[in-house]
Motif scaffolding. Structure first.
Motif, PDB file in Angstrom:
ATOM      1  N   ASP A 140       7.491   6.446  -3.132  1.00 54.38           N
ATOM      2  CA  ASP A 140       8.361   6.895  -4.224  1.00 54.38           C
ATOM      3  C   ASP A 140       9.423   5.865  -4.596  1.00 54.38           C
ATOM      4  N   MET A 141       9.470   4.725  -3.886  1.00 55.22           N
ATOM      5  CA  MET A 141      10.493   3.717  -4.123  1.00 55.22           C
ATOM      6  C   MET A 141       9.999   2.680  -5.126  1.00 55.22           C
ATOM      7  N   ASN A 142      10.897   2.237  -6.035  1.00 51.83           N
ATOM      8  CA  ASN A 142      10.512   1.169  -6.955  1.00 51.83           C
ATOM      9  C   ASN A 142      10.615  -0.192  -6.261  1.00 51.83           C
ATOM     10  N   THR A 143      10.158  -1.233  -6.951  1.00 53.34           N
ATOM     11  CA  THR A 143      10.088  -2.567  -6.350  1.00 53.34           C
ATOM     12  C   THR A 143      11.451  -3.056  -5.884  1.00 53.34           C
ATOM     13  N   SER A 181      15.083 -14.851  -5.570  1.00 58.06           N
ATOM     14  CA  SER A 181      14.918 -13.602  -4.815  1.00 58.06           C
ATOM     15  C   SER A 181      16.160 -12.724  -4.925  1.00 58.06           C
ATOM     16  N   LEU A 182      17.312 -13.353  -5.067  1.00 59.99           N
ATOM     17  CA  LEU A 182      18.562 -12.599  -5.190  1.00 59.99           C
ATOM     18  C   LEU A 182      18.778 -12.076  -6.607  1.00 59.99           C
ATOM     19  N   GLU A 183      18.417 -12.878  -7.584  1.00 57.60           N
ATOM     20  CA  GLU A 183      18.533 -12.429  -8.978  1.00 57.60           C
ATOM     21  C   GLU A 183      17.675 -11.192  -9.223  1.00 57.60           C
ATOM     22  N   ASN A 184      16.526 -11.141  -8.563  1.00 59.78           N
ATOM     23  CA  ASN A 184      15.602 -10.019  -8.760  1.00 59.78           C
ATOM     24  C   ASN A 184      16.178  -8.686  -8.305  1.00 59.78           C
ATOM     25  N   ILE A 185      17.112  -8.727  -7.368  1.00 62.07           N
ATOM     26  CA  ILE A 185      17.704  -7.466  -6.892  1.00 62.07           C
ATOM     27  C   ILE A 185      19.134  -7.288  -7.400  1.00 62.07           C
ATOM     28  N   GLY A 186      19.533  -8.137  -8.364  1.00 61.21           N
ATOM     29  CA  GLY A 186      20.812  -7.934  -9.040  1.00 61.21           C
ATOM     30  C   GLY A 186      22.035  -8.371  -8.277  1.00 61.21           C
ATOM     31  N   VAL A 187      21.910  -9.352  -7.385  1.00 63.85           N
ATOM     32  CA  VAL A 187      23.081  -9.858  -6.654  1.00 63.85           C
ATOM     33  C   VAL A 187      23.955 -10.664  -7.632  1.00 63.85           C
ATOM     34  N   PRO A 188      25.279 -10.438  -7.665  1.00 60.70           N
ATOM     35  CA  PRO A 188      26.171 -11.174  -8.577  1.00 60.70           C
ATOM     36  C   PRO A 188      26.140 -12.682  -8.303  1.00 60.70           C
ATOM     37  N   ILE A 216       0.867  -1.172   0.000  1.00 56.03           N
ATOM     38  CA  ILE A 216       0.000   0.000   0.000  1.00 56.03           C
ATOM     39  C   ILE A 216       0.906   1.224   0.000  1.00 56.03           C
ATOM     40  N   PRO A 217       0.811   2.134  -0.975  1.00 56.56           N
ATOM     41  CA  PRO A 217      -0.224   2.265  -2.005  1.00 56.56           C
ATOM     42  C   PRO A 217       0.212   1.770  -3.392  1.00 56.56           C
ATOM     43  N   ASN A 218       1.355   1.082  -3.482  1.00 53.30           N
ATOM     44  CA  ASN A 218       1.904   0.775  -4.806  1.00 53.30           C
ATOM     45  C   ASN A 218       1.183  -0.365  -5.530  1.00 53.30           C
ATOM     46  N   ILE A 219       0.500  -1.234  -4.774  1.00 54.97           N
ATOM     47  CA  ILE A 219      -0.225  -2.349  -5.396  1.00 54.97           C
ATOM     48  C   ILE A 219      -1.715  -2.274  -5.079  1.00 54.97           C
ATOM     49  N   ALA A 274      14.123  -1.281  -5.037  1.00 58.66           N
ATOM     50  CA  ALA A 274      14.608  -0.488  -3.903  1.00 58.66           C
ATOM     51  C   ALA A 274      13.918  -0.920  -2.608  1.00 58.66           C
ATOM     52  N   ILE A 275      12.620  -1.170  -2.693  1.00 60.94           N
ATOM     53  CA  ILE A 275      11.891  -1.618  -1.500  1.00 60.94           C
ATOM     54  C   ILE A 275      12.379  -2.997  -1.062  1.00 60.94           C
ATOM     55  N   ALA A 276      12.590  -3.910  -2.034  1.00 64.01           N
ATOM     56  CA  ALA A 276      13.032  -5.273  -1.706  1.00 64.01           C
ATOM     57  C   ALA A 276      14.381  -5.271  -1.006  1.00 64.01           C
ATOM     58  N   GLN A 277      15.229  -4.305  -1.328  1.00 64.90           N
ATOM     59  CA  GLN A 277      16.548  -4.233  -0.696  1.00 64.90           C
ATOM     60  C   GLN A 277      16.462  -3.678   0.721  1.00 64.90           C
ATOM     61  N   LYS A 278      15.386  -2.949   1.009  1.00 62.39           N
ATOM     62  CA  LYS A 278      15.220  -2.368   2.342  1.00 62.39           C
ATOM     63  C   LYS A 278      14.283  -3.192   3.218  1.00 62.39           C
ATOM     64  N   VAL A 279      13.206  -3.732   2.613  1.00 61.63           N
ATOM     65  CA  VAL A 279      12.160  -4.403   3.390  1.00 61.63           C
ATOM     66  C   VAL A 279      11.825  -5.746   2.756  1.00 61.63           C
ATOM     67  N   GLY A 280      11.983  -6.827   3.526  1.00 62.15           N
ATOM     68  CA  GLY A 280      11.549  -8.150   3.093  1.00 62.15           C
ATOM     69  C   GLY A 280      10.308  -8.549   3.868  1.00 62.15           C
ATOM     70  N   MET A 281       9.432  -9.331   3.239  1.00 56.38           N
ATOM     71  CA  MET A 281       8.180  -9.699   3.910  1.00 56.38           C
ATOM     72  C   MET A 281       7.858 -11.164   3.693  1.00 56.38           C
ATOM     73  N   VAL A 282       7.488 -11.843   4.771  1.00 58.89           N
ATOM     74  CA  VAL A 282       7.063 -13.235   4.763  1.00 58.89           C
ATOM     75  C   VAL A 282       5.591 -13.272   5.135  1.00 58.89           C
ATOM     76  N   PHE A 283       4.786 -13.985   4.336  1.00 57.67           N
ATOM     77  CA  PHE A 283       3.347 -14.034   4.554  1.00 57.67           C
ATOM     78  C   PHE A 283       2.954 -15.313   5.301  1.00 57.67           C
ATOM     79  N   SER A 284       1.692 -15.375   5.713  1.00 59.87           N
ATOM     80  CA  SER A 284       1.228 -16.543   6.468  1.00 59.87           C
ATOM     81  C   SER A 284       1.197 -17.797   5.603  1.00 59.87           C
ATOM     82  N   ASP A 285       0.918 -17.633   4.291  1.00 58.34           N
ATOM     83  CA  ASP A 285       0.837 -18.772   3.376  1.00 58.34           C
ATOM     84  C   ASP A 285       2.075 -18.794   2.488  1.00 58.34           C
TER      85      ASP A 285
END
Length: 286
Positions: free
Chosen positions: A76-79, A109-116, A55-58, A81-92
């Motif tokens: 104002d953060m893209n996906t 998950s690492l490829e998505n944020i450009g980890v070598p 919220i509010p990006n999705i 940038a947010i993933a590098q700052k905040v990770g989230m685990v859901f109930s399911d």
């Protein structure tokens, strides 16, 4: 530095008649373990969704005010940038899986944020040791037990090394043994990793054991936010907001009242039991 600052946040879901949050304010310190509790539909998941940027990006709705993560506005953060700052685990955990093996899931998950690539291998090894997944790397995530699945979901988030890890009711779909495994991992995260951990959870006893601070929500409002030992002093307030206070804490405060003791009770079970035993022995002698 505060990890999260929420200022005058108002939010209404698109199909809702009323705002769930109205001018909500909150600060979460860096590198603490915060437990968020409250009855169903109290706003807990919505709150962490705002911190994660869902919220509010999705989600669609009316959004006013500001949520900042390490002083950056989340909206104002893209996906990435947010993933590098905040990770989230859901109930399911099944809702998070996209690949056909545990190793691929963590790598994805690492490829998505450009980890070598060389660093990806190191992080997979590190996080699998932390979450005890070394023997499951070749297994399809969908074939695992509930507890194993949740450990994979946690590992995939931790591998990205975000500064904030959010877990939204991570044990709600698990059996007792699997719940204990997840709580043990949360304990290791708290003790070994330099992260801000935010956990939405119904198991108040475990929250009392693990949390540095506890936050109570009801009807989209923050009712109480205190250091954990101070939080449980007002037992009546917690009951009024639909919470079952851990029996051991309630018994100890009852003894404090009975013997005219004015102090804050411990919240860890071993310390509570030791205090109860001491009080009973002391007053039996008298």
């Amino acid at each position: 530095m505060d990890a999260v600052v929420i200022k005058d946040l108002s939010w209404k879901y698109e199909q809702a008649d009323n705002f769930l949050f109205e001018k909500l304010n909150l600060s979460i310190k860096e590198n603490i373990f915060l437990g968020i509790i409250g009855s169903n539909e109290s706003g807990k998941t919505t709150l962490v969704s705002c911190i994660k940027g869902i919220i509010p990006n999705i989600e669609v709705g009316i959004y006013k005010g500001e949520v900042r993560v390490f002083n950056e506005p989340v909206k104002d953060m893209n996906t990435k940038a947010i993933a590098q700052k905040v990770g989230m685990v859901f109930s399911d955990p099944d809702a998070q899986f996209t690949t056909m093996s545990v190793e691929e899931e963590i790598a994805f998950s690492l490829e998505n944020i450009g980890v070598p690539v060389p660093e990806i291998s190191k992080r997979i090894k590190w996080v699998c040791e932390l979450t005890h997944l070394e023997e499951l790397l070749d297994k399809p995530p969908y074939d695992l037990s509930g507890g194993q699945k949740q450990r994979v979901a946690i590992a995939a988030v931790l591998a990205a090394k975000p500064k904030i890890v959010i877990l939204d009711e991570p044990t709600s779909m698990l059996d007792p043994k699997s719940k204990d495994e997840v709580f043990e991992i949360l304990r290791m995260i708290k003790e070994e990793l330099k992260m801000t951990v935010i956990v939405v959870e119904h198991n108040i006893e475990k929250i009392a054991e693990l949390s540095d601070e506890v936050l109570l929500m009801n009807n989209g409002k923050i009712i109480r936010h205190e250091k954990t030992d101070e939080f449980f002093k007002d037992i009546n307030l917690l009951k009024e907001n639909g919470l079952k206070v851990p029996e051991s804490i309630e018994i100890l405060y009852h003894l404090y009242d009975k013997y005219g003791i004015k102090k804050t009770a411990p919240v860890k079970l071993d310390e509570i039991m030791a205090e109860i035993k001491f009080l009973l022995q002391k007053h039996e002698r008298n």
